[in-house]
Design an enzyme around this catalytic site. Structure first.
Site, PDB file in Angstrom:
ATOM      1  N   GLY A 104       0.809  -1.218   0.000  1.00  0.00           N
ATOM      2  CA  GLY A 104       0.000   0.000   0.000  1.00  0.00           C
ATOM      3  C   GLY A 104       0.835   1.258   0.000  1.00  0.00           C
ATOM      4  CG  ASP A 105       3.287   1.914   3.137  1.00  0.00           C
ATOM      5  OD1 ASP A 105       2.331   2.616   3.510  1.00  0.00           O
ATOM      6  OD2 ASP A 105       3.735   0.972   3.806  1.00  0.00           O
ATOM      7  CB  SER A 106       4.956   0.226  -3.153  1.00  0.00           C
ATOM      8  OG  SER A 106       6.078  -0.151  -2.370  1.00  0.00           O
TER       9      SER A 106
END
Length: 315
Positions: free
Chosen positions: A257-259
């Protein structure tokens, strides 16, 4: 004032110990359970997003706190190795660097975090010169840093006053309360909200994802929801749009999700239209799952576009 950085990320940075997959329930009673793989890697939503954006070619700075310990030195070195400026990563002499253990089981995972410096991170840790010289300001892990959360509306408004755009990924709330009054205060200062599907439902208090996204978008931000294997959903308050996922054989979904966040912000800052930005973000999230940990398989801009082309998008 001239821009020094494309992106300033504010929030958490810590080592992750990622273990798995665990094929049975996590056991206590001093039982030792064996898993096939384990890795010590950089963690924290803010840190992973910062590294992903740097990998995509953006100039990136990170502001937050670490302890004066081996874990903190590991975090700083890992960020710098990936091209992230750590000049605003403050060393707190009285608190330890946060530590997270992640145990993967199937498509799910258990996350245990010792918060260390997180509760002490405050708006004063973010130099105004960075707010004034960054094109975009992104905040992560809202619920892990209550002092920062309380001042985040003002911090994001200051960034906007200097011409920056803003975004927020709240991540999970360990308390389960989801701070309705705090969220109500910060969303009007947020240009892009980047929750996953479960977080969007909890933040909005709805059981239907599209209605939840519309509800949150009505409070000000463009809402961009990460929806796992179903891809992503965006809602601007009027119209929803969707992007499918890019097929990969995932080894580990930690940090995906952060990527995704990094991919979406990079695409927006590159001037991509909203639908294509959503597809690029979905590609970045999917490609990041090819290796253990949140940063080892983050794609370059060229790799992300190649994944879209391979999946049938024309360029």
């Amino acid at each position: 004032m001239p821009h020094t950085f494309d992106l300033l990320v504010v929030g958490d940075a810590n080592p992750d110990v990622v273990l798995g997959p665990l094929d049975e329930p996590l056991a206590f009673g001093q039982r030792e359970q064996l898993v096939s793989d384990g890795v010590l890697t950089l963690g924290g939503s803010a840190a992973i997003t910062a590294c992903g954006a740097a990998r995509l070619g953006l100039s990136v700075a990170l502001a937050g706190r670490i302890g004066d310990d081996e874990a903190g030195r590991f975090v700083r070195a890992a960020l710098e190795d990936r091209g992230v400026d750590t000049g605003a990563l403050r060393v707190d002499p009285g608190l330890s660097t946060p530590l997270t253990a992640v145990v993967a089981r199937g498509e799910d995972r258990a996350i245990l975090t010792a918060p260390g410096t997180l509760a002490a991170v405050a708006p004063s840790d973010v130099p105004e010169r960075l707010l004034a010289t960054s094109r975009h300001v992104h905040a992560a892990s809202y619920f892990l840093m209550p002092a920062l959360a309380a001042g985040l509306p003002g911090l994001l408004r200051t960034a906007r006053d200097h011409g920056a755009t803003t975004s927020l990924d709240t991540n999970d709330d360990p308390s389960g309360r989801w701070d309705p009054s705090g969220i109500a205060a910060v969303l009007p200062a947020t240009d892009i909200l980047l929750p996953n599907a479960r977080e969007a439902l909890a933040l909005a208090g709805h059981s239907d994802l599209e209605r939840a996204a519309a509800h949150l978008a009505a409070r000000g931000p463009l809402v961009v929801v990460k929806d796992g294997a179903r891809g992503a959903l965006a809602h601007d308050g009027r119209t929803p749009s969707r992007a499918g996922s890019v097929p990969v054989a995932p080894r580990d979904t930690v940090g995906a999700g952060d990527s995704f966040d990094a991919g979406y912000l990079a695409a927006v800052l590159a001037g991509e239209e909203p639908g294509r930005a959503l597809r690029i973000a979905a590609a970045c999230g999917a490609l990041s799952t090819r290796a253990r940990g949140g940063t080892a398989a983050q794609p370059t801009w060229t790799e992300a576009l190649a994944a879209l082309a391979h999946d049938g998008e024309n360029h």
